[in-house]
Design a protein around this motif. Structure first.
Motif, short mmCIF file in Angstrom:
data_model
loop_
_atom_site.label_atom_id
_atom_site.label_comp_id
_atom_site.label_asym_id
_atom_site.label_seq_id
_atom_site.Cartn_x
_atom_site.Cartn_y
_atom_site.Cartn_z
N ARG A 1 39.44 19.66 5.42
CA ARG A 1 39.58 18.15 5.54
C ARG A 1 39.57 17.61 6.30
O ARG A 1 38.82 16.81 6.56
CB ARG A 1 41.08 18.69 4.13
CG ARG A 1 40.86 19.38 2.54
CD ARG A 1 42.02 19.08 2.16
NE ARG A 1 41.70 19.19 1.12
CZ ARG A 1 41.32 18.27 0.07
NH1 ARG A 1 41.78 17.42 0.30
NH2 ARG A 1 41.63 18.52 -1.03
N ALA B 1 45.10 28.57 4.25
CA ALA B 1 45.84 27.53 3.58
C ALA B 1 45.48 26.54 5.98
O ALA B 1 44.44 24.93 5.28
CB ALA B 1 47.14 27.57 3.74
N GLY C 1 37.13 16.26 2.04
CA GLY C 1 37.95 16.06 3.05
C GLY C 1 37.02 14.85 3.68
O GLY C 1 37.56 13.38 3.37
N GLU D 1 41.30 26.07 5.38
CA GLU D 1 41.00 24.48 4.52
C GLU D 1 41.14 23.11 4.85
O GLU D 1 40.86 22.23 4.30
CB GLU D 1 41.65 24.92 3.27
CG GLU D 1 41.66 24.16 2.29
CD GLU D 1 41.03 23.41 1.13
OE1 GLU D 1 40.38 22.68 0.49
OE2 GLU D 1 39.78 24.54 1.23
N ALA D 2 42.68 23.56 5.54
CA ALA D 2 43.45 22.16 6.48
C ALA D 2 42.55 22.17 7.09
O ALA D 2 41.82 20.49 7.71
CB ALA D 2 44.87 21.97 6.33
N GLU D 3 41.54 22.40 8.07
CA GLU D 3 40.93 22.35 9.08
C GLU D 3 39.82 21.88 8.54
O GLU D 3 39.06 20.22 9.35
CB GLU D 3 40.56 23.44 9.84
CG GLU D 3 39.99 23.53 11.72
CD GLU D 3 39.41 24.10 12.00
OE1 GLU D 3 38.76 23.83 12.69
OE2 GLU D 3 40.61 25.23 11.84
#
Length: 126
Positions: A49, A42, A80, A45-47
């Motif tokens: 985006r 997670a 992202g 994934e956030a990084e």
């Protein structure tokens, strides 16, 4: 035969005593710094985006973003970038190009930074 009142077994007592500890397994895992693959995925994934959104906001092409951030997950970078593109189109925002020149490093300190610029560090004395 005489019936005895319900007496909990030792196993039941131990299980009830351990319920609060088992309920805080995530906190315990954090304290012991145990790896958590779901949390790491997670975060990656956030990084990705965030990288993609920043590239789009800076006006970089998707290919340039992939090249500059080779270790980032390409699918997350694309997601992202696309999300930021949609947001910028919807709100009619312009790109904000980077003002840093590659290879220049960080800017030189100014007098406003509070420290004297030309002072050399002195060795510690006893």
């Amino acid at each position: 035969m005489r019936s005895t009142p319900f007496l909990p077994s030792l196993h039941t007592i131990v299980l009830v005593a351990l319920l609060p500890v088992l309920g805080g397994c995530d906190m315990l895992a954090d304290l012991l710094e145990l790896p958590n693959p779901a949390r790491q995925a997670a975060a990656k994934e956030a990084e990705g985006r965030a990288i993609g959104g920043a590239c789009r906001h800076a006006g970089r092409s998707l290919e340039d973003c992939y090249t500059l951030n080779g270790s980032a997950d390409k699918a997350a970078v694309f997601a992202g970038w696309r999300d930021m593109n949609d947001y910028m189109m919807e709100h009619k925002l312009d790109i904000v190009p980077s003002k840093l020149v590659p290879g220049e490093g960080k800017p030189a300190p100014t007098q406003a930074d509070g420290a004297a610029i030309n002072e050399t560090p002195r060795p510690a004395t006893r």
